[in-house]
Scaffold this motif. Structure first.
Motif, PDB file in Angstrom:
ATOM      1  N   SER A   2      17.729 -33.769 -23.083  1.00 38.77           N
ATOM      2  CA  SER A   2      17.084 -33.102 -21.958  1.00 38.77           C
ATOM      3  C   SER A   2      18.105 -32.745 -20.894  1.00 38.77           C
ATOM      4  N   VAL A   7      13.547 -30.963 -17.350  1.00 41.68           N
ATOM      5  CA  VAL A   7      12.695 -31.897 -16.613  1.00 41.68           C
ATOM      6  C   VAL A   7      11.882 -31.141 -15.578  1.00 41.68           C
ATOM      7  N   GLN A  14       9.547 -39.562 -12.867  1.00 45.03           N
ATOM      8  CA  GLN A  14      10.597 -40.516 -12.531  1.00 45.03           C
ATOM      9  C   GLN A  14      10.476 -41.712 -13.452  1.00 45.03           C
ATOM     10  N   LEU A  15      11.615 -42.255 -13.825  1.00 45.70           N
ATOM     11  CA  LEU A  15      11.654 -43.531 -14.510  1.00 45.70           C
ATOM     12  C   LEU A  15      11.944 -44.558 -13.424  1.00 45.70           C
ATOM     13  N   CYS A  31      13.315 -37.941 -14.932  1.00 45.65           N
ATOM     14  CA  CYS A  31      13.190 -38.046 -16.389  1.00 45.65           C
ATOM     15  C   CYS A  31      12.145 -37.059 -16.871  1.00 45.65           C
ATOM     16  N   ASP A  32      11.996 -36.973 -18.186  1.00 44.92           N
ATOM     17  CA  ASP A  32      10.917 -36.164 -18.747  1.00 44.92           C
ATOM     18  C   ASP A  32       9.696 -37.064 -18.946  1.00 44.92           C
ATOM     19  N   GLY A  35      10.234 -40.375 -20.594  1.00 44.38           N
ATOM     20  CA  GLY A  35      11.129 -41.345 -19.970  1.00 44.38           C
ATOM     21  C   GLY A  35      12.596 -41.149 -20.271  1.00 44.38           C
ATOM     22  N   HIS A  36      12.958 -40.011 -20.854  1.00 42.96           N
ATOM     23  CA  HIS A  36      14.365 -39.732 -21.147  1.00 42.96           C
ATOM     24  C   HIS A  36      15.058 -39.225 -19.889  1.00 42.96           C
ATOM     25  N   VAL A  37      16.085 -39.914 -19.473  1.00 41.18           N
ATOM     26  CA  VAL A  37      16.840 -39.557 -18.268  1.00 41.18           C
ATOM     27  C   VAL A  37      18.012 -38.669 -18.673  1.00 41.18           C
ATOM     28  N   TYR A  50      21.670 -46.487 -12.837  1.00 40.97           N
ATOM     29  CA  TYR A  50      20.768 -46.406 -13.977  1.00 40.97           C
ATOM     30  C   TYR A  50      21.196 -47.386 -15.074  1.00 40.97           C
ATOM     31  N   ARG A  54      19.083 -50.755 -16.319  1.00 38.74           N
ATOM     32  CA  ARG A  54      18.738 -50.989 -17.729  1.00 38.74           C
ATOM     33  C   ARG A  54      19.260 -52.337 -18.214  1.00 38.74           C
ATOM     34  N   VAL A  66       7.237 -44.727 -16.449  1.00 37.06           N
ATOM     35  CA  VAL A  66       7.328 -43.302 -16.146  1.00 37.06           C
ATOM     36  C   VAL A  66       6.188 -42.969 -15.206  1.00 37.06           C
TER      37      VAL A  66
END
Length: 71
Positions: A2, A7, A14-15, A31-32, A35-37, A50, A54, A66
């Motif tokens: 992504s 996005v 947002q995550l 994020c999308d 949840g992909h940043v 980030y 994690r 998300v």
């Protein structure tokens, strides 16, 4: 992968990593919907935050969620 443009087109999400110890404290990243940043679009500081968030899930931050951005 992504990109930030993807996005923006798909909606604003947002995550969010909520603090386990300080109510109201959280880290949030664009994020999308899944949840992909898009890490390549983050600043160096945001990317470090980030990766840190994690790494400490379950110790300092809750499992991320998300959420749709307000506004």
């Amino acid at each position: 992968m992504s990109t930030f443009a993807d996005v923006a087109v798909s909606g604003r999400f947002q995550l969010r990593f909520q603090s386990l110890f300080q109510q109201g404290r959280a880290l949030a990243f664009p994020c999308d919907a899944q949840g992909h940043v898009p890490m390549d679009d983050l600043s160096e500081r945001a990317r470090c935050n980030y990766l840190y968030a994690r790494a400490v899930v379950g110790r300092e931050f809750a499992t991320p969620s998300v959420v749709r951005e307000l506004g």
